[in-house]
Design a protein around this motif. Structure first.
Motif, short mmCIF file in Angstrom:
data_model
loop_
_atom_site.label_atom_id
_atom_site.label_comp_id
_atom_site.label_asym_id
_atom_site.label_seq_id
_atom_site.Cartn_x
_atom_site.Cartn_y
_atom_site.Cartn_z
N TRP A 127 0.68 -1.19 0.02
CA TRP A 127 -0.13 -0.07 -0.07
C TRP A 127 0.71 1.42 0.02
O TRP A 127 0.32 2.23 -0.39
CB TRP A 127 -0.91 0.02 1.43
N ILE A 128 2.16 1.23 0.67
CA ILE A 128 2.90 2.60 0.53
C ILE A 128 3.40 2.68 -0.71
O ILE A 128 3.30 3.96 -1.35
CB ILE A 128 3.92 2.19 1.55
N PHE A 129 3.61 1.85 -1.69
CA PHE A 129 3.74 2.21 -3.11
C PHE A 129 2.68 2.90 -3.59
O PHE A 129 3.03 3.94 -4.40
CB PHE A 129 3.91 0.77 -3.99
N TRP A 130 1.38 2.38 -3.33
CA TRP A 130 0.30 3.01 -4.06
C TRP A 130 0.28 4.44 -3.46
O TRP A 130 -0.25 5.51 -4.35
CB TRP A 130 -0.86 2.28 -4.07
N LEU A 155 12.26 3.13 -7.20
CA LEU A 155 12.98 2.31 -6.11
C LEU A 155 12.10 1.04 -5.79
O LEU A 155 12.37 0.04 -5.59
CB LEU A 155 13.53 2.84 -5.27
N LEU A 156 10.64 1.62 -5.68
CA LEU A 156 9.92 0.79 -4.89
C LEU A 156 9.53 -0.64 -5.87
O LEU A 156 8.95 -1.52 -5.41
CB LEU A 156 8.78 1.40 -4.33
N GLN A 157 9.88 -0.20 -7.20
CA GLN A 157 9.44 -1.45 -8.11
C GLN A 157 10.39 -2.36 -8.44
O GLN A 157 10.20 -3.23 -9.15
CB GLN A 157 8.72 -0.76 -9.43
N THR A 158 11.65 -2.20 -7.64
CA THR A 158 12.56 -2.91 -8.11
C THR A 158 12.54 -4.30 -7.17
O THR A 158 12.04 -4.21 -6.08
CB THR A 158 13.99 -2.37 -7.80
N GLU A 159 13.39 -5.20 -7.41
CA GLU A 159 13.40 -6.45 -6.54
C GLU A 159 14.43 -6.07 -5.18
O GLU A 159 14.06 -6.82 -4.20
CB GLU A 159 14.20 -7.62 -7.59
N ARG A 160 15.16 -4.97 -5.01
CA ARG A 160 15.87 -5.12 -3.97
C ARG A 160 15.17 -4.26 -3.00
O ARG A 160 15.40 -4.08 -1.66
CB ARG A 160 17.24 -4.05 -4.57
N PHE A 161 13.89 -3.68 -3.40
CA PHE A 161 13.10 -3.29 -2.38
C PHE A 161 11.82 -3.79 -2.44
O PHE A 161 10.35 -3.11 -2.57
CB PHE A 161 13.01 -1.55 -2.75
N ASN A 162 11.54 -5.21 -2.33
CA ASN A 162 10.46 -5.82 -2.02
C ASN A 162 10.03 -5.88 -0.68
O ASN A 162 10.28 -5.42 0.22
CB ASN A 162 10.55 -7.18 -2.69
N ILE A 163 8.91 -6.78 -0.56
CA ILE A 163 8.05 -6.79 0.56
C ILE A 163 9.18 -7.19 1.68
O ILE A 163 8.87 -7.01 2.78
CB ILE A 163 6.83 -7.77 0.55
N ASP A 164 9.95 -8.04 1.62
CA ASP A 164 10.72 -8.89 2.45
C ASP A 164 11.62 -7.61 3.12
O ASP A 164 11.90 -7.70 4.12
CB ASP A 164 11.55 -9.97 1.84
N TYR A 165 11.90 -6.80 2.18
CA TYR A 165 13.17 -5.67 2.67
C TYR A 165 12.14 -4.90 3.91
O TYR A 165 12.88 -4.44 4.76
CB TYR A 165 13.50 -4.90 1.52
#
Length: 374
Positions: free
Chosen positions: A82-85, A300-310
């Motif tokens: 939700w933070i991404f949105w 940045l939020l759309q990249t793999e390095r910044f996924n939900i696990d992060y």
């Protein structure tokens, strides 16, 4: 479009164009080449004045849509948190369809954003040249471009240096030295006098002064408009930038493209802080800087390095960023309200109806008020 362009002699058009390039404006009052040339072609050459808003809207829409797709081009967007949105919504609402109300300035903004993004992405010099098209839309970009070009050319500025400069400018902006800076800048050259003509030079006002101004206002504003009047959305942006620097999101885990976009935003926000006394330049620089900063973070939020696990591993960062989104809710409401005011009910279906008969036009908000009787 100014009616003086109907059947304008070529000699007058050319004299005005030369005068515009000399930063003296034209007989019609326009100060930028694009609108002057377009108005002459439609008014005196083709006699199609009704196409004026169609063309300027098409130019605006092209660069706006291309820029949005550059930022939101990754797949599986609906799986984002939700933070991404929240951040994406703030990014999209900075200037969208409402930008057509001041088409010169915000078309220039989207041209600058698109050209900057493409240059950072490709290093193709034609996009660097395209950034020079922004002043053709609005004269303000003559002051804004010097804050952008050096950041694109010198990578050393895509580091914490820009963050430090921004924080220092914020401190200067809140101190007594700001009034001295105002006197130095506003009493320099003939160019600054010409450029700033017509723009109010403000006195320094603190947060308490803004609160008093809101409470003493004769007009009844919506609560979210009072919120914007206090400038809390700008303080939230500063807080957000400090969060990203403290958690080493910038420049730590950002890619080169994201760092450069973020640094351009910091440079523009620094310009906004240092030119607080000129409400036009400072306010515009603030909005454009916010656009670049949020674009970098949304990427940045759309990249793999910044996924939900992060996010799960960084609860404090998640809380801080989520708090910024919450603090921007009044900003979101205000922007949505403005968009509903400006969006015609015919916009998505049958827009030519308004071209033929403007008297039947009404906004989406007016339709909603009629339906719900509010």
């Amino acid at each position: 479009m100014d009616f003086s362009y109907r059947n304008m002699p070529f000699e007058l058009f050319w004299e005005d164009l030369v005068s515009i390039f000399q930063l003296q404006g034209s007989s019609s009052g326009y100060k930028e080449p694009f609108i002057h040339i377009l108005s002459y072609l439609l008014g005196s050459v083709f006699h199609l004045t009704g196409l004026y808003f169609v063309i300027v809207s098409a130019v605006y829409g092209y660069f706006f849509s291309k820029s949005v797709f550059l930022v939101l081009h990754h797949t599986n967007l609906f799986k984002k948190i939700w933070i991404f949105w929240g951040f994406t919504l703030v990014f999209l609402l900075i200037r969208n369809i409402e930008g057509l109300q001041a088409v010169r300035m915000w078309t220039g903004m989207w041209i600058l954003f698109y050209a900057t993004f493409r240059y950072v992405e490709t290093k193709d010099w034609k996009y660097l040249l395209l950034t020079l098209g922004a002043p053709f839309m609005h004269l303000s970009f003559l002051a804004i471009l010097p804050a952008v070009i050096p950041v694109l050319l010198f990578r050393v500025l895509n580091t914490r240096i820009m963050a430090i400069v921004f924080i220092l400018s914020f401190i200067v902006n809140t101190g007594n030295i700001s009034n001295t800076l105002k006197e130095k800048i506003t009493t320099t050259t003939e160019f600054t006098n010409k450029w700033s003509k017509g723009y109010e030079l403000e006195e320094k006002r603190g947060f308490q002064d803004r609160i008093e101004a809101q409470t003493q206002s004769k007009y009844e504003n919506r609560w979210y408009k009072d919120y914007l009047g206090l400038g809390i959305q700008n303080y939230t942006l500063t807080l957000f930038i400090c969060i990203l620097v403290l958690f080493n999101i910038f420049p730590g885990i950002m890619s080169l493209i994201q760092r450069q976009l973020f640094s351009v935003g910091l440079s523009l926000l620094t310009l906004a802080n240092l030119t607080w006394f000129n409400s036009a330049l400072s306010g515009r620089s603030q909005e454009i800087g916010m656009l670049f900063v949020l674009a970098a973070f949304v990427l940045l939020l759309q990249t793999e390095r910044f996924n939900i696990d992060y996010w799960r591993k960084m609860p404090l960062l998640r809380f801080a960023c989520g708090s910024c989104v919450i603090l921007w809710i009044p900003f979101i409401i205000a922007k949505l309200s403005t968009n509903l005011d400006n969006l015609s009910v015919y916009a998505l279906m049958l827009p030519p109806v308004v071209w033929v008969e403007s008297s039947v036009n009404y906004s989406v908000k007016e339709l909603l008020r009629f339906i719900f009787r509010v």
